[in-house]
Structure formats: structure tokens, C-alpha cells
Design a protein around this motif. Structure first.
Motif: not given
Length: 133
Positions: A26-31, A33-43, A45-53
Motif C-alpha cells: 500500500v501507498l499513501q495518496h493525498c486526498e 493534490c492526488a500525489a502518491t507518498r513514499f516513504p509513509p509520513a504524516l503530511v 510532501r507536495v502540498c503539506g496536507s494531512p489528508r493522506l489515505a
């Protein structure tokens, strides 16, 4: 006073490892800006949003960079794989036949595989034979 629910329960690294132990990549996706996030984080990396799914990882990716490490125990590859959505992760590429020394080139199409079940699961990639970008 409201509390930040991101700090309730296990953190993103623990959630990622738990998914691997369950056989899920699984990977985190920002709700936002739609960026995919790896490694996992709390926000994000593109827009700083905490809304990661958390969403299922991709079925296919591409080698972004590759090198061969020469070792007395045997040579092996180290790659950076670019995942759809822009995230990149460091890993290795194994051959479709299970060999750990396939020919790895930039642009090679690969698919994720969870290795190390029972020990410390981690994602490696399998070369799609004959498929270059």
C-alpha cells in the motif's frame, strides 16, 4: 480543545509494515493534490496536507535509476523505482525466474512483490521480461 487524530494509534511506518505483513503493498495518496507518498509520513510532501489515505500500490512501475553493487558474496542490483503518481522507492529487481541478477536498465518495467514473509517483509520488484519503457 480538538486533538489531531493522526497521532492516535500506530504511526504511518507501523501501518505500512502491518500491511506488508498481511501481504498487501500500500501507498499513501493525498486526498487534496492526488500525489502518491513514499516513504509513509504524516503530511503530503507536495502540498503539506494531512489528508493522506492508504490505497493499494500499483501493479507496474518503472526503473528510474540502477547500479550494480560488487560484493565478495555476489553482485546485486540497487534501483530507484518510479511509481505511478510520482513516488520513488529504493529496492532491488529480481528476475522473473527468481534470479537476483537480471539485466536491469533504466526504463525497465517492473512489478512489485512482497519478499521476506515470516521475517521482515519488504517490497522488491520483478522484471517484466522484455518490457522496456
Amino acid at each position: 480543545m480538538a486533538t489531531d487524530t493522526r497521532f492516535d494509534g500506530p504511526g504511518p511506518d507501523a501501518q505500512y509494515r502491518q500491511a506488508l505483513e498481511e501481504g498487501r503493498f500500500v501507498l499513501q495518496h493525498c486526498e487534496d493534490c492526488a500525489a502518491t507518498r513514499f516513504p509513509p509520513a504524516l503530511v503530503c510532501r507536495v502540498c503539506g496536507s494531512p489528508r493522506l489515505a492508504w490505497r493499494a500500490g500499483p501493479a507496474e512501475a518503472e526503473v528510474y535509476a540502477a547500479t550494480t553493487v560488487r560484493d565478495r558474496a555476489g553482485d546485486y542490483n540497487v534501483v530507484i523505482v518510479e511509481l505511478p503518481g510520482g513516488a520513488r522507492m529504493m529496492s532491488r529487481v529480481d528476475g522473473a525466474d527468481g534470479s537476483t541478477r537480471p539485466e536491469v536498465t533504466i526504463g525497465l518495467r517492473v512489478r512489485p512483490h512482497i519478499a521476506g514473509q515470516g521475517a521482515e517483509p519488504h517490497v522488491v520488484f520483478i522484471a517484466d521480461e522484455g518490457a522496456a519503457a
